[in-house]
Design an enzyme around this catalytic site. Structure first.
Site: not given
Length: 669
Positions: A228, A230, A233-235, A452
């Site tokens: 996934g 960076p 929440g993998k770690t 803008e």
């Protein structure tokens, strides 16, 4: 099982050295013997400085003068000691075995009386116990060798001190979490990620209740790969697995296997799995596994032996080699799964690949609940509103927003964190630090305002452009002005939607052309974004009728190391012409829309110059409601980062753009 018995090498070496030095000490001093006649001859020549008489041993130690030592050192046949003066008095130059002491002393005194120039002195040695002398010398050498033992064996063996890890360089650097050091993180601490938690929960359940699965013939999975972007929440998910499983958990990074010495990586892999097997069932977590798991045989121009490949080969063997049948589960995390080796990804090694995606709207709401519990909030803070204002934010980004909002509130001396503090925090993270004191010429400020306003006008007047959220001409970070949008959530993007978004992106430069009849360098990020979109349409998604239904995108990553293009030079020319045609058509379209609505463009730019920041309500006053645009609150929010148009930036690798989603997430159905 741990193969870490007591090392007998150093104790044996210490005993051998001790015996050697003690034996040497028990022997003589190594001084050359001299008879009485030679002694008195040398004494008469003035070469004897002192004679030390030992009545108990019936001998004397003879010490030469400094000049005599210089002359006679070449004739000495003794070998120099390793530490001649350590813990002992200076060694004698000669030893004299006298006969009768009275006769020796009488002759000594007679010779001195006859020749007053002789400066030789005599003295008597005190009675010294030989056992005490041996004991003192033994204690000195024991202390010295003990110090060597501590430095070489204890300090360097444990990896401390200069030159550490000499004896443990092949040992694994994994940190072990077991019953002595438990991780307190559980699945309750992980907000969102319902699908990923369900997958890993089954692994935890297998470790706890393996009989439930084995009685039906099921086998424990060998590996679980978390993939996934960076910050998703993998770690954290791996920490929750460690806290829930209640089994030994080995945690390390892929770079921990890398070392300058040959064979160290493979040795550490073997040691890691040996420790895990000894504590089976266990879990091994390797973070950033792409450091060692990159596909083999790619970009190896050295022609030599690749240490990283050796490490990967050992990892493949340990995970599913000949005779590997243990309850050790390998969990790994990476955000570059496309470059991993195919042998590593096959079933039997990493049986499961879990994609940890950016959080949805309800998942962002849960993540806010976790982080806001630690913050003193004002009653005006609506967590649902915050979740809607942060599309495309990862869990780490949301945590950063909450922390930044608390810092902004403290900086403004607020008693609690307000809703405006969170909005300022989002703007700070996306656009950079606000620079109100930046000096801008009135002419440049007017150009920025029209730039803008051009974006806002076209995004309001075309059907598929993203709804406007906010427009500002206050400098932020490296930009002079910016516009924020909330793209609607969609899994597929049509050609018309992409063209409308490109037209809105080119609205800034088109407004400069319509109002000032010239253009500036402020459209850098716009041109970069539009060019990438047009390239994707032609070469990846096959949305160009002139090129056809062809995609040159390589999801396997094999073309990353190729020197040639997957198409001919003639096709390359067609692609260039098609990309340029798409961009120019949308630019002409933007100019036409702004020319037809020039009065509204002027009104919007004037309001922007007056207020510096305008919102959706200001556009509704000028343009009215969009006929095809339902209420913003009824629309789902996308999972892409809010589109931000930046003007006035210089070329930089970190320029944010409206880059289209990766093909993996937008084309699969």
């Amino acid at each position: 099982m741990n193969n870490k018995g007591f090392n007998w090498f150093f104790p044996i070496m210490i005993i051998a050295l001790l015996l050697f030095f003690v034996t040497t000490s028990l022997g003589d001093s190594g001084a050359k013997s001299i008879d009485e006649d030679s002694f008195f001859k040398e004494m008469q020549a003035g070469k004897i400085q002192k004679v030390l008489i030992d009545k108990q041993k019936q001998n004397a130690e003879v010490y030469l003068t400094q000049n005599a030592k210089t002359e006679t050192v070449k004739t000495q046949d003794k070998s120099p000691a390793l530490f001649p003066s350590l813990g002992m008095t200076p060694k004698a130059d000669f030893t004299l075995k006298y006969g009768d002491l009275q006769l020796f002393l009488a002759k000594f005194e007679t010779l001195k009386a006859e020749n007053p120039a002789i400066k030789t002195t005599k003295d008597y040695a005190e009675g010294e116990s030989p056992l005490m002398s041996i004991l003192i010398q033994a204690l000195i050498w024991i202390a010295i060798l003990g110090l060597f033992y501590f430095i070489l064996f204890r300090k360097m063996g444990s990896g401390g001190g200069p030159g550490g890890q000499i004896f443990s360089i092949g040992k694994s650097k994994a940190k072990l979490f077991d019953e002595k050091e438990r991780i307190q993180t559980t699945f309750k601490d992980v907000a969102g990620l319902e699908g990923a938690k369900e997958e890993v929960q089954e692994v935890v359940d297998f470790l706890k209740n393996s009989e439930k699965y084995t009685k039906l013939g099921g086998k424990i999975p060998k590996g679980v790969l978390l993939v996934g972007p960076p910050g998703t929440g993998k770690t954290l998910l791996a920490k929750a697995v460690a806290g829930e499983a209640k089994v030994p958990f080995f945690s390390l990074s892929g770079s921990d296997f890398v070392e300058m010495f040959v064979g160290v990586g493979a040795s550490r892999v073997r040691d890691l799995f040996a420790q895990a097997k000894a504590k089976s069932p266990a879990i091994i977590f390797i973070d950033e596994i792409d450091a060692i798991g990159r596909a083999r045989g790619k970009n190896n121009f050295s022609g030599g032996n690749d240490e990283r490949e050796n490490t990967l080969n050992q990892l493949l063997t340990e995970m599913d080699g000949f005779g590997t049948d243990t309850n050790v589960i390998v969990m790994a995390a990476t955000n570059r799964a496309d470059i991993l080796d195919k042998a590593l990804m096959r079933a039997g090694r990493f049986d499961r690949s879990i994609y940890v995606d950016l959080p949805e709207l309800h998942e962002r709401r849960q993540i806010f609940d976790v982080h806001l519990n630690k913050i003193k909030l004002d009653g005006t803070v609506d967590r649902e509103f915050l979740a809607k204002q942060t599309p495309g934010f990862s869990g780490a980004d949301i945590a950063n927003v909450c922390n930044e909002a608390a810092l902004i509130a403290a900086r403004n001396n607020h008693e609690s964190v307000t809703k405006q503090d969170f909005l300022d925090a989002v703007d700070r993270i996306i656009g950079g630090l606000e620079k109100k004191n930046k000096a801008i010429k009135p002419s440049e400020k007017r150009r920025v305002a029209y730039h803008e306003a051009g974006h806002a006008t076209i995004s309001w007047l075309v059907e598929h452009a993203s709804p406007l959220l906010k427009v500002t001409i206050v400098p932020r970070g490296r930009s002079l002005g910016a516009a924020w949008y909330l793209p609607e959530e969609r899994q597929l993007t049509t050609t018309e939607q992409m063209l409308d978004e490109m037209c809105a992106t080119l609205g800034g430069r088109a407004a400069e052309q319509v109002i000032f009849n010239n253009i500036s360098t402020g459209a850098l990020s716009d041109l970069e974004s539009v060019t990438k979109r047009a390239q994707a349409m032609v070469t990846i998604y096959g949305l160009s009728p002139n090129i056809g239904n062809i995609s040159y995108y390589d999801s396997s990553g094999q073309s990353e190391y190729s020197f040639g293009k997957p198409y001919s030079e003639e096709t390359a020319k067609k692609i260039d012409i098609e990309i340029k045609g798409i961009i120019e058509n949308q630019y002409d379209r933007a100019i036409q829309i702004l020319t037809d609505n020039k009065d509204k463009l002027d009104a919007l730019a004037s309001k922007l110059l007056e207020k510096e920041v305008i919102f959706r309500e200001d556009l509704e006053e000028i343009f009215g409601k969009r006929a095809w645009d339902p209420e913003l609150t009824e629309k789902p929010v996308t999972n892409t980062i809010p589109d931000k148009e930046v003007i006035g930036e210089q070329p930089s690798e970190d320029v944010k753009d409206n880059e289209i989603q990766a093909p993996e997430s937008s084309t699969q159905i």
